[in-house]
Design a protein around this motif. Structure first.
Motif, PDB file in Angstrom:
ATOM      1  N   PRO A 194     -32.972 -31.882  48.511  1.00 26.79           N
ATOM      2  CA  PRO A 194     -33.586 -33.022  49.209  1.00 26.79           C
ATOM      3  C   PRO A 194     -32.895 -34.331  48.828  1.00 26.79           C
ATOM      4  CG  PRO A 194     -35.274 -31.600  48.261  1.00 26.79           C
ATOM      5  CD  PRO A 194     -33.960 -31.119  47.720  1.00 26.79           C
ATOM      6  N   ILE A 195     -32.756 -35.223  49.806  1.00 20.73           N
ATOM      7  CA  ILE A 195     -32.128 -36.504  49.505  1.00 20.73           C
ATOM      8  C   ILE A 195     -32.944 -37.296  48.484  1.00 20.73           C
ATOM      9  CG2 ILE A 195     -30.931 -36.683  51.716  1.00 20.73           C
ATOM     10  CD1 ILE A 195     -33.148 -38.752  52.483  1.00 20.73           C
ATOM     11  N   THR A 196     -34.234 -37.021  48.410  1.00 20.17           N
ATOM     12  CA  THR A 196     -35.070 -37.755  47.453  1.00 20.17           C
ATOM     13  C   THR A 196     -34.760 -37.376  46.005  1.00 20.17           C
ATOM     14  OG1 THR A 196     -36.813 -36.118  47.856  1.00 20.17           O
ATOM     15  CG2 THR A 196     -36.956 -38.192  49.059  1.00 20.17           C
ATOM     16  N   THR A 197     -33.972 -36.318  45.815  1.00 18.57           N
ATOM     17  CA  THR A 197     -33.463 -36.010  44.470  1.00 18.57           C
ATOM     18  C   THR A 197     -32.631 -37.168  43.946  1.00 18.57           C
ATOM     19  OG1 THR A 197     -33.361 -33.665  45.077  1.00 18.57           O
ATOM     20  CG2 THR A 197     -32.121 -34.347  43.116  1.00 18.57           C
ATOM     21  N   TYR A 198     -31.932 -37.836  44.843  1.00 14.84           N
ATOM     22  CA  TYR A 198     -31.030 -38.928  44.488  1.00 14.84           C
ATOM     23  C   TYR A 198     -31.569 -40.282  44.942  1.00 14.84           C
ATOM     24  CZ  TYR A 198     -28.279 -34.636  44.673  1.00 14.84           C
ATOM     25  OH  TYR A 198     -27.848 -33.345  44.515  1.00 14.84           O
ATOM     26  N   LEU A 199     -32.139 -40.301  46.129  1.00 15.12           N
ATOM     27  CA  LEU A 199     -32.686 -41.531  46.696  1.00 15.12           C
ATOM     28  C   LEU A 199     -34.175 -41.581  46.346  1.00 15.12           C
ATOM     29  CD1 LEU A 199     -31.833 -43.987  48.400  1.00 15.12           C
ATOM     30  CD2 LEU A 199     -32.382 -42.653  50.444  1.00 15.12           C
ATOM     31  N   ASN A 245     -42.242 -39.349  47.924  1.00 13.64           N
ATOM     32  CA  ASN A 245     -43.628 -39.508  48.374  1.00 13.64           C
ATOM     33  C   ASN A 245     -43.714 -40.116  49.772  1.00 13.64           C
ATOM     34  OD1 ASN A 245     -44.659 -38.490  45.857  1.00 13.64           O
ATOM     35  ND2 ASN A 245     -44.257 -40.507  44.968  1.00 13.64           N
ATOM     36  N   THR A 246     -42.675 -39.875  50.570  1.00 19.82           N
ATOM     37  CA  THR A 246     -42.692 -40.212  51.996  1.00 19.82           C
ATOM     38  C   THR A 246     -42.361 -38.939  52.765  1.00 19.82           C
ATOM     39  OG1 THR A 246     -40.329 -40.724  52.234  1.00 19.82           O
ATOM     40  CG2 THR A 246     -41.764 -42.492  51.377  1.00 19.82           C
ATOM     41  N   ASP A 247     -42.299 -39.040  54.076  1.00 20.43           N
ATOM     42  CA  ASP A 247     -41.961 -37.860  54.879  1.00 20.43           C
ATOM     43  C   ASP A 247     -40.508 -37.421  54.698  1.00 20.43           C
ATOM     44  OD1 ASP A 247     -44.544 -38.071  55.759  1.00 20.43           O
ATOM     45  OD2 ASP A 247     -44.059 -37.955  57.897  1.00 20.43           O
ATOM     46  N   TRP A 248     -39.712 -38.179  53.949  1.00 21.96           N
ATOM     47  CA  TRP A 248     -38.340 -37.768  53.651  1.00 21.96           C
ATOM     48  C   TRP A 248     -38.288 -36.684  52.580  1.00 21.96           C
ATOM     49  CZ3 TRP A 248     -34.451 -39.173  56.716  1.00 21.96           C
ATOM     50  CH2 TRP A 248     -34.619 -40.295  57.528  1.00 21.96           C
ATOM     51  N   SER A 303     -40.605 -45.810  56.229  1.00 17.28           N
ATOM     52  CA  SER A 303     -41.831 -45.639  57.015  1.00 17.28           C
ATOM     53  C   SER A 303     -41.725 -44.552  58.073  1.00 17.28           C
ATOM     54  CB  SER A 303     -42.199 -46.963  57.697  1.00 17.28           C
ATOM     55  OG  SER A 303     -41.335 -47.244  58.793  1.00 17.28           O
ATOM     56  N   THR A 304     -40.532 -43.986  58.270  1.00 14.89           N
ATOM     57  CA  THR A 304     -40.320 -42.979  59.310  1.00 14.89           C
ATOM     58  C   THR A 304     -41.202 -41.756  59.070  1.00 14.89           C
ATOM     59  OG1 THR A 304     -38.014 -43.691  59.379  1.00 14.89           O
ATOM     60  CG2 THR A 304     -38.569 -41.678  60.567  1.00 14.89           C
ATOM     61  N   LYS A 305     -41.772 -41.244  60.145  1.00 16.22           N
ATOM     62  CA  LYS A 305     -42.616 -40.053  60.067  1.00 16.22           C
ATOM     63  C   LYS A 305     -41.873 -38.828  60.591  1.00 16.22           C
ATOM     64  CE  LYS A 305     -46.047 -42.418  58.479  1.00 16.22           C
ATOM     65  NZ  LYS A 305     -46.395 -42.297  57.027  1.00 16.22           N
ATOM     66  N   ALA A 306     -42.230 -37.676  60.054  1.00 13.04           N
ATOM     67  CA  ALA A 306     -41.674 -36.415  60.553  1.00 13.04           C
ATOM     68  C   ALA A 306     -42.354 -36.055  61.864  1.00 13.04           C
ATOM     69  CB  ALA A 306     -41.879 -35.313  59.533  1.00 13.04           C
TER      70      ALA A 306
END
Length: 418
Positions: free
Chosen positions: A155-160, A165-168, A225-228
């Motif tokens: 997941p990009i959230t590993t780095y970003l 805790n967003t839809d990313w 803020s983007t949603k899945a």
């Protein structure tokens, strides 16, 4: 915000070749989001003068100029394509038509200019690449993948981490690279004009424009803020916001701002003729998805980094064999690209759908390994690594995208198969 439409004033571009009237600069400043990208006179000014409207990082040419050779092949101008509205035309005939708003066209083979025309701009003029700039982001992220700094399947959230805790959460770098996230920020005719859609809010935030419902927003906040809307990996859903996620990802991994990173890793190796301009959001984020400017020859030099003639314009190999192989071989299916809004659009641009799919910020990969990236108002970057061929062009035309239709026939004409 001025509600500019396709009926915006349209002057023949020849009248601007030696400069713009001051009233047009004033009109451009007052135009707002839609006016800048409508394809009329305001768009022509913005395409050529973006640094007057946005903070800009200037990447100088750090190497001595590595000039392109010259080997004119006038027969290229006789290559024909079926245009969208005017039937079959040769490239020379097409470029001569003032009402089709092509500005510059350049073909480079084995490091030599074989065709070059500037019907409505000057060779030294800087022009926006528009979305043809997206491979700049793909290239940097692929470098970080090759260096083991990013696992594209994590997941990009590993780095970003600011996107946690967003839809990313759960969206991989590979899905961002291929625009297959399922996130609700796809660029479509409707989303670009919907003030509540993230696609439009991304552009407004980049330009510092006020959203009618939210005021002035920061780009990173809009993206977070983007949603899945669907599962990732199902379809090609083209989005400039995804390219900007790659910019933020690379900056987080390297701890370095994008212009410095791109200069260090890429542009400082190139014997360019002039500076490369990265235009910035009000808070300093490089709009690498499209707000990048250079002259046409330096645009071609970027494309040449993907060809065997890279050493004729750079002092170091920037695009590794591994990166090029990933772009050309790790391609999704034709059904995947055609399932999104822009797959059929790209087929219409080229008058054929005989490509495979998109890949890693490139719009199209053909079965022979050729690559194409298009940009708003009909900019183009076509690279044929096997033929050692690069084709680039600048335009200001939102209404007729026929300029795209010549690149593939040029590449497959047989003139470059030796």
């Amino acid at each position: 915000m001025q509600q500019t439409t396709a009926t915006q004033e349209r002057t023949l571009l020849e009248e601007f070749q030696n400069g713009f009237p001051s009233k047009l600069e004033n009109q451009t400043r007052a135009a707002g989001y839609m006016g800048l990208f409508a394809g009329g006179d305001v768009s022509a000014y913005f395409n050529m003068r973006a640094s007057e409207f946005m903070n800009t990082a200037v990447l100088p040419s750090r190497q001595p100029v590595m000039p392109l050779g010259s080997r004119p092949m006038p027969e290229i101008g006789s290559i024909k394509a079926e245009t969208i509205n005017d039937g079959e035309m040769t490239l020379d005939q097409f470029l001569a038509r003032s009402d089709l708003y092509a500005q510059g066209y350049l073909v480079v083979h084995k490091g030599e200019i074989v065709y070059e025309q500037y019907p409505r701009m000057n060779p030294e003029d800087a022009h926006l690449w528009m979305s043809c700039a997206k491979p700049t982001a793909g290239l940097i992220v692929d470098m970080l993948i090759s260096e083991g700094k990013i696992d594209e399947n994590q997941p990009i959230t590993t780095y970003l981490t600011e996107f946690k805790n967003t839809d990313w959460d759960g969206i991989t770098t590979r899905d961002v690279l291929d625009m297959a996230t399922g996130m609700d920020l796809e660029d479509t005719t409707e989303s670009r004009f919907d003030p509540d859609n993230v696609a439009r809010r991304v552009y407004e935030a980049e330009l510092g424009f006020s959203n009618v419902n939210r005021g002035v927003e920061l780009l990173a906040d809009v993206l977070k803020s983007t949603k899945a809307k669907s599962k990732p990996g199902q379809a090609f859903e083209y989005a400039s916001g995804l390219t900007q996620v790659l910019v933020l990802l690379a900056e987080a991994v390297e701890g370095e701002r994008w212009p410095q990173m791109f200069d260090r890793r890429v542009w400082s190796k190139v014997g360019a003729e002039s500076a490369l301009q990265f235009h910035l959001t009000p808070d300093g984020i490089a709009a690498a998805h499209g707000l990048v400017s250079s002259n046409l020859r330096d645009f071609a030099r970027f494309g040449m980094l993907y060809t065997p003639s890279w050493n004729k314009i750079a002092v170091e190999k920037v695009v590794s064999d591994e990166i090029l192989a990933r772009i050309r071989s790790e391609v999704r299916t034709h059904d995947f690209i055609m399932a999104g809004f822009d797959g059929p659009v790209f087929a219409d641009y080229h008058g054929t759908d005989n490509f495979i799919a998109n890949s890693r910020q490139w719009d199209l990969v053909w079965p022979d390994g050729d690559l194409w990236k298009g940009g708003l108002m009909t900019q183009g970057l076509y690279v044929s690594p096997a033929r050692d061929l690069v084709i680039v062009y600048f335009s200001v035309n939102n209404d007729d995208h026929s300029t795209h239709r010549f690149a593939r026939p040029i590449a497959t004409s047989g003139l470059f198969d030796h």
